[in-house]
Motif scaffolding. Structure first.
Motif, short mmCIF file in Angstrom:
data_model
loop_
_atom_site.label_atom_id
_atom_site.label_comp_id
_atom_site.label_asym_id
_atom_site.label_seq_id
_atom_site.Cartn_x
_atom_site.Cartn_y
_atom_site.Cartn_z
N LYS A 14 76.76 26.73 86.77
CA LYS A 14 76.45 25.41 87.35
C LYS A 14 75.80 24.34 86.60
O LYS A 14 75.70 23.22 87.09
CB LYS A 14 75.91 25.94 88.64
CG LYS A 14 76.85 26.61 89.40
CD LYS A 14 75.76 26.89 91.06
CE LYS A 14 76.85 27.68 91.86
NZ LYS A 14 76.21 28.08 93.31
N LEU A 15 74.98 24.62 85.47
CA LEU A 15 74.06 24.02 84.93
C LEU A 15 74.21 24.03 83.38
O LEU A 15 74.03 24.92 82.87
CB LEU A 15 72.48 24.10 85.29
CG LEU A 15 71.61 22.91 84.74
CD1 LEU A 15 71.66 21.41 85.27
CD2 LEU A 15 70.24 23.57 85.28
N ARG B 254 79.65 21.44 88.52
CA ARG B 254 78.58 21.71 87.25
C ARG B 254 78.30 20.41 86.80
O ARG B 254 78.55 19.29 87.00
CB ARG B 254 79.55 22.14 86.06
CG ARG B 254 78.61 22.77 84.68
CD ARG B 254 79.82 23.22 84.02
NE ARG B 254 80.73 21.96 83.27
CZ ARG B 254 81.54 22.23 82.64
NH1 ARG B 254 82.02 23.28 81.94
NH2 ARG B 254 82.29 21.08 82.26
N LEU B 255 76.74 20.60 86.24
CA LEU B 255 76.14 19.30 86.06
C LEU B 255 75.39 19.37 84.56
O LEU B 255 75.14 20.57 84.29
CB LEU B 255 74.74 19.33 87.03
CG LEU B 255 73.95 18.14 87.14
CD1 LEU B 255 74.67 16.89 87.46
CD2 LEU B 255 72.51 18.53 87.65
N ARG C 159 72.44 18.10 82.18
CA ARG C 159 71.03 17.41 82.30
C ARG C 159 70.38 17.31 81.15
O ARG C 159 70.44 18.21 80.27
CB ARG C 159 70.09 18.11 83.31
CG ARG C 159 68.71 17.82 83.34
CD ARG C 159 67.99 18.46 84.41
NE ARG C 159 68.47 18.64 85.81
CZ ARG C 159 68.37 19.65 86.67
NH1 ARG C 159 67.51 20.59 86.45
NH2 ARG C 159 68.91 19.70 87.81
N GLU D 125 71.38 12.89 84.05
CA GLU D 125 72.48 13.79 84.82
C GLU D 125 73.70 13.17 85.04
O GLU D 125 73.67 12.04 85.28
CB GLU D 125 71.63 14.25 86.05
CG GLU D 125 70.62 14.96 85.93
CD GLU D 125 69.88 15.57 87.21
OE1 GLU D 125 69.47 16.70 87.05
OE2 GLU D 125 69.98 14.91 88.24
N THR D 126 74.41 13.98 84.91
CA THR D 126 75.97 13.69 85.27
C THR D 126 76.72 14.62 85.37
O THR D 126 76.61 15.95 84.98
CB THR D 126 76.69 12.66 83.98
OG1 THR D 126 77.71 12.17 84.48
CG2 THR D 126 76.85 13.46 82.88
N GLN D 127 78.13 14.51 86.28
CA GLN D 127 78.86 15.63 86.56
C GLN D 127 80.49 15.16 85.52
O GLN D 127 81.26 16.05 85.49
CB GLN D 127 79.41 15.69 87.87
CG GLN D 127 78.16 16.12 88.77
CD GLN D 127 78.66 16.29 90.01
OE1 GLN D 127 79.23 15.57 90.89
NE2 GLN D 127 78.28 17.84 90.69
#
Length: 312
Positions: free
Chosen positions: A121-122, A142-143, A145, A156-158
């Motif tokens: 997820k990150l 999902r991100l 960072r 931050e962006t997706q």
């Protein structure tokens, strides 16, 4: 009774032999004839979601890997970076990292980037100094960072294609496609495609503004001539907010208004000082300042005296 026991024993032995033969036949079939069906999209997606490392796909020039225990080694394509591994690029160095199967981070020269966390997820990184170019593909929730060295500024962006520049005193974001959120001092600015924002250390980010068409750099020599006190030049100038300034390859301190001043020592073979800047989008501008001061105070080459005739 004895006959009955003998028959039971015979049946057990026969069953054991049959089981052994069937097992051997299955192993032979699996090893020679059987071919499992290729994994479908769902299986590939499940494997990708478990990736917990960044894969080095390309290396150019001087690039080293810094391990969590302090070890240093040359970075090579094919290596895998895990949490707390870092990469550092020297002059002319560059490397490309693949994360999440489809996304890529390009680490430009003069940069140090650390992997902090890569999970389903990150994807989390720390940009100590320098510039990275990011092509991050959207994939559900999902991100990505990107944090500054002290964690005070966070991008931050997706899903977006953008650049990040950290100078040690500011973090700048320039977005080409998609959207990136830049947060500092409890304020978040949405940096959309075609815009940029800068977060100076300890201050909230500036409002998103259109990316300028040109990267402007103004420089001059402020050293007194002809007595220069052992200096090649005293370089003064202005650069856009958030830009990185290098004088003869060394980072220069830049004020919030973009002004900088650097004293460059003279040398036996030194003829000029080189001033270079780059922005979050990767654009660069270079200027030179001669050591003889001609850039600011042209020397007098000749004197012409014109006598006026007296009236009779």
């Amino acid at each position: 009774m004895m006959l009955r026991r003998g028959r039971t024993r015979m049946l057990l032995e026969a069953g054991t032999v049959v089981a052994v033969l069937l097992t051997g036949a299955w192993l032979l079939f699996r090893g020679t004839l059987y071919r499992p069906a290729p994994a479908g999209p769902a299986a590939h997606a499940a494997q990708e979601s478990k990736v917990d490392e960044a894969i080095v796909v390309a290396v150019v020039g001087d690039v080293v890997r810094l391990s969590p225990n302090g070890g240093t080694s040359a970075l090579a394509a094919g290596q895998r970076l895990r949490a707390d591994d870092s990469v550092r690029t020297g002059r002319g160095g560059q490397t490309d990292l693949q994360v999440g199967g489809r996304s890529r981070i390009t680490v430009a020269e003069g940069t140090q980037l650390t992997v902090r966390e890569i999970t389903e997820k990150l994807h989390r990184f720390r940009l100590t100094r320098g510039r990275i170019a990011v092509d991050y593909k959207a994939d559900g929730v999902r991100l990505l960072r990107i944090e500054s060295a002290d964690g005070g500024a966070v991008a931050e962006t997706q899903g977006a294609r953008f650049g990040v520049l950290s100078t040690g005193t500011a973090v700048a974001i320039a977005t080409a496609t998609g959207e990136v959120n830049l947060t500092s001092q409890h304020k978040t600015v949405e940096v959309r495609a075609g815009t940029q924002s800068v977060a100076a250390a300890g201050k909230p980010p500036s409002g998103a503004e259109p990316i300028p068409a040109k990267l402007l750099l103004k420089v001059a020599d402020a050293a007194a001539a002809p007595d220069r006190g052992g200096l090649c030049a005293e370089v003064v100038g202005t650069a856009p907010a958030g830009a990185e300034v290098l004088v003869d390859g060394a980072p220069a301190a830049v004020a919030e208004d973009g002004r900088f001043r650097v004293r460059v020592p003279a040398g036996p073979e030194k003829k000029e000082a080189t001033v270079a800047i780059r922005d979050a989008g990767g654009r660069e501008t270079i200027r030179t300042v001669p050591c003889d001061g001609r850039a600011s105070v042209p020397p007098i080459k000749d004197i012409a005296i014109r006598w006026r005739k007296k009236s009779p």
